[in-house]
Write an enzyme that holds these catalytic residues in place. Sequence first.
Site, mmCIF file in Angstrom:
data_model
loop_
_atom_site.group_PDB
_atom_site.id
_atom_site.type_symbol
_atom_site.label_atom_id
_atom_site.label_comp_id
_atom_site.label_asym_id
_atom_site.label_seq_id
_atom_site.Cartn_x
_atom_site.Cartn_y
_atom_site.Cartn_z
ATOM 1 N N ARG A 121 48.989 52.716 30.671
ATOM 2 C CA ARG A 121 48.372 51.620 31.451
ATOM 3 C C ARG A 121 46.954 51.292 30.980
ATOM 4 N NH1 ARG A 121 50.880 54.657 35.364
ATOM 5 N NH2 ARG A 121 52.876 53.764 35.993
ATOM 6 N N LYS A 143 41.957 38.740 24.227
ATOM 7 C CA LYS A 143 43.368 38.312 24.161
ATOM 8 C C LYS A 143 44.082 39.226 23.180
ATOM 9 C CE LYS A 143 43.095 33.346 25.101
ATOM 10 N NZ LYS A 143 43.296 32.011 24.498
ATOM 11 N N GLU A 185 38.395 27.853 11.620
ATOM 12 C CA GLU A 185 37.826 28.164 12.946
ATOM 13 C C GLU A 185 36.314 27.899 12.929
ATOM 14 O OE1 GLU A 185 39.696 28.684 15.487
ATOM 15 O OE2 GLU A 185 41.569 29.261 14.529
ATOM 16 N N LYS A 221 31.320 32.307 21.243
ATOM 17 C CA LYS A 221 32.553 32.688 21.942
ATOM 18 C C LYS A 221 32.239 33.613 23.121
ATOM 19 C CE LYS A 221 37.258 34.251 21.674
ATOM 20 N NZ LYS A 221 38.473 34.452 20.888
ATOM 21 N N GLU A 231 40.761 32.153 30.800
ATOM 22 C CA GLU A 231 41.112 30.792 30.357
ATOM 23 C C GLU A 231 41.658 29.918 31.482
ATOM 24 O OE1 GLU A 231 42.617 30.327 26.301
ATOM 25 O OE2 GLU A 231 43.890 28.713 27.004
ATOM 26 N N ARG A 235 37.275 28.154 28.733
ATOM 27 C CA ARG A 235 37.719 28.819 27.501
ATOM 28 C C ARG A 235 38.660 27.927 26.688
ATOM 29 N NH1 ARG A 235 39.221 35.244 26.725
ATOM 30 N NH2 ARG A 235 39.847 35.056 24.549
ATOM 31 N N ASN A 239 40.181 25.868 22.078
ATOM 32 C CA ASN A 239 41.403 25.319 21.480
ATOM 33 C C ASN A 239 41.146 23.979 20.782
ATOM 34 O OD1 ASN A 239 42.860 27.469 22.527
ATOM 35 N ND2 ASN A 239 43.217 26.408 24.470
ATOM 36 N N HIS A 242 43.277 22.597 18.021
ATOM 37 C CA HIS A 242 44.462 23.455 17.907
ATOM 38 C C HIS A 242 45.748 22.797 18.393
ATOM 39 C CE1 HIS A 242 41.570 26.472 16.887
ATOM 40 N NE2 HIS A 242 42.485 27.399 16.748
ATOM 41 N N HIS A 246 48.471 23.223 15.794
ATOM 42 C CA HIS A 246 49.718 23.979 15.944
ATOM 43 C C HIS A 246 50.917 23.120 15.552
ATOM 44 C CE1 HIS A 246 47.644 26.832 18.976
ATOM 45 N NE2 HIS A 246 47.649 27.356 17.766
ATOM 46 N N HIS A 258 47.012 28.336 8.963
ATOM 47 C CA HIS A 258 46.409 28.032 10.264
ATOM 48 C C HIS A 258 45.063 27.292 10.137
ATOM 49 C CE1 HIS A 258 45.499 28.584 14.500
ATOM 50 N NE2 HIS A 258 44.325 29.078 14.151
HETATM 51 P P1 NAD Z 1 45.706 38.828 9.292
HETATM 52 O O1 NAD Z 1 45.351 39.864 10.259
HETATM 53 O O2 NAD Z 1 47.133 38.674 8.919
HETATM 54 O O3 NAD Z 1 44.847 39.055 7.990
HETATM 55 C C1 NAD Z 1 45.037 38.198 6.898
HETATM 56 C C2 NAD Z 1 45.338 38.975 5.625
HETATM 57 O O4 NAD Z 1 44.124 39.519 5.120
HETATM 58 C C3 NAD Z 1 46.298 40.135 5.786
HETATM 59 O O5 NAD Z 1 47.144 40.174 4.661
HETATM 60 C C4 NAD Z 1 45.384 41.355 5.779
HETATM 61 O O6 NAD Z 1 46.027 42.486 5.299
HETATM 62 C C5 NAD Z 1 44.288 40.915 4.846
HETATM 63 N N1 NAD Z 1 42.976 41.496 5.063
HETATM 64 C C6 NAD Z 1 42.354 41.742 6.222
HETATM 65 N N2 NAD Z 1 41.098 42.131 6.010
HETATM 66 C C7 NAD Z 1 40.918 42.161 4.684
HETATM 67 C C8 NAD Z 1 39.820 42.480 3.849
HETATM 68 N N3 NAD Z 1 38.631 42.771 4.354
HETATM 69 N N4 NAD Z 1 39.995 42.437 2.517
HETATM 70 C C9 NAD Z 1 41.202 42.077 1.989
HETATM 71 N N5 NAD Z 1 42.257 41.739 2.721
HETATM 72 C C10 NAD Z 1 42.122 41.777 4.062
HETATM 73 O O7 NAD Z 1 45.253 37.374 9.796
HETATM 74 P P2 NAD Z 1 43.949 36.811 10.545
HETATM 75 O O8 NAD Z 1 43.774 35.444 10.042
HETATM 76 O O9 NAD Z 1 42.818 37.761 10.509
HETATM 77 O O10 NAD Z 1 44.441 36.750 12.056
HETATM 78 C C11 NAD Z 1 45.469 35.882 12.460
HETATM 79 C C12 NAD Z 1 45.991 36.328 13.789
HETATM 80 O O11 NAD Z 1 44.939 36.251 14.736
HETATM 81 C C13 NAD Z 1 47.142 35.497 14.330
HETATM 82 O O12 NAD Z 1 48.186 36.357 14.722
HETATM 83 C C14 NAD Z 1 46.537 34.798 15.532
HETATM 84 O O13 NAD Z 1 47.489 34.603 16.560
HETATM 85 C C15 NAD Z 1 45.483 35.757 15.955
HETATM 86 N N6 NAD Z 1 44.386 35.177 16.732
HETATM 87 C C16 NAD Z 1 44.050 35.778 17.891
HETATM 88 C C17 NAD Z 1 42.999 35.299 18.651
HETATM 89 C C18 NAD Z 1 42.586 36.025 19.881
HETATM 90 O O14 NAD Z 1 41.742 35.521 20.624
HETATM 91 N N7 NAD Z 1 43.105 37.203 20.121
HETATM 92 C C19 NAD Z 1 42.274 34.161 18.229
HETATM 93 C C20 NAD Z 1 42.647 33.568 17.029
HETATM 94 C C21 NAD Z 1 43.715 34.079 16.278
HETATM 95 N N1 GLY Z 2 40.959 31.738 20.197
HETATM 96 C C1 GLY Z 2 40.977 31.238 21.538
HETATM 97 C C2 GLY Z 2 40.546 32.212 22.574
HETATM 98 O O1 GLY Z 2 40.251 33.358 22.314
HETATM 99 O O2 GLY Z 2 40.512 31.872 23.717
#
Ligand code: NAD
Ligand code: GLY
Length: 345
Positions: A121, A143, A185, A221, A231, A235, A239, A242, A246, A258
């Site tokens: 939990r 999130k 972003e 942020k 949100e 918040r 988006n 987005h 999307h 993306h």
């Molecule tokens: P990712 O985590 O897939 O990383 C992208 C690639 O870069 C991967 O292949 C990873 O192995 C590589 N990588 C990471 N760090 C590295 C480094 N320092 N050097 C070399 N390679 C490296 O993708 P991302 O773009 O970081 O994240 C995308 C995800 O984030 C999506 O799933 C999206 O839904 C999520 N997201 C979440 C929020 C939130 O608020 N939680 C907001 C925006 C996006």
């Molecule tokens: N990336 C949108 C949020 O965290 O709310």
Amino acid sequence: MKSIRLGLSQNPYDILLEQGGLERVGEEVRPLVHGKSVLIVTDENVAPLYLDLATKSFERAGFRVVAKVVKAGEHHKTTETYLDVIDALGREGFLRDDTVVALGGGVVGDMAGFAAATYMRGINLVQVPTTLLAQIDSSIGGKVGVDLEYGKNLLGAFYQPKLVFVDVDTLSTLPEREWQNGLGEGLKYAVLDGGRLFEIMDEKSVKDNLEEFVFLCAGYKARIVEQDEKESNLRRLLNLGHTLGHAIEKKSGFEIPHGEAVKFGLALILQASKKLDGADVASIDKGLEMIEKYGGKCPFDTAELLPLIKNDKKAESTHINAVFAKRIGECFVQKTTFREFETLF
Ligand code: NAD
Ligand code: GLY
């Protein structure tokens, strides 16, 4: 070292930025948690680069360290990977006071964060983001979740970390495509903020001002999340770009990354914003000029994209919470019917 306090009343925490500081992450976490075990969750690309440094840092700070290396990429942000992490926590006897460290991009951060949110939990979570996107966006604000076959991020929670630790030096190994994803972003924050962030993006000088840039985006942020953690309204500003972004991703069968899709989505929504009452057209045009500096052209007509918006999970039945710009630095959320939205394009 720079720090930002994310002052939530229930779960306040710091975002620490220290260039070259990854070797010190353990000592920053030590006073924040009671348990002696950490599970470092990372992916197969990040592990060879930074796992050893992180492991040694936590060991020096007196922790028992267990590592879990998962496959990289969105395809692996699944319940299977999540259950693998949960299994490692159980097998290694992790307890409520122990800690999950998410070392990687947004995929690792969201998935490991969800494991931390749900194992027993909820156990401690520390985010150590290593992509530009994760440092300026996904590691902040709580999130967490994984994808289901029916859509992205459908299984998740709001679960705040104890700390976000950012070392911008880790971005030196980031592939160009991932750098571009983060910049998408970045464009969003530039339009939302309108100040120094706009200037940096407009000058195309993120690499020359990297720590300042990440600090300003993270700070932007943090201020939003403080006011609207779950949100319910404000918040939604995050988006910006987005909704159409999307749709562009989907229409391209996820061939368009993306960040690129957000860039096109931003340009389309700024064009639409110019048609709204009170719009500062000259200012919005400056935003459009900035976006143009990042190149590319959306390969789809807006008419092809609009039907896809109805399926976006952020859409309520007949309305969407659209984010528009009045001017650069002043955006707003407006509940809009599909019909009204369509007439803006
Ligand atoms: P990712 O985590 O897939 O990383 C992208 C690639 O870069 C991967 O292949 C990873 O192995 C590589 N990588 C990471 N760090 C590295 C480094 N320092 N050097 C070399 N390679 C490296 O993708 P991302 O773009 O970081 O994240 C995308 C995800 O984030 C999506 O799933 C999206 O839904 C999520 N997201 C979440 C929020 C939130 O608020 N939680 C907001 C925006 C996006
Ligand atoms: N990336 C949108 C949020 O965290 O709310």
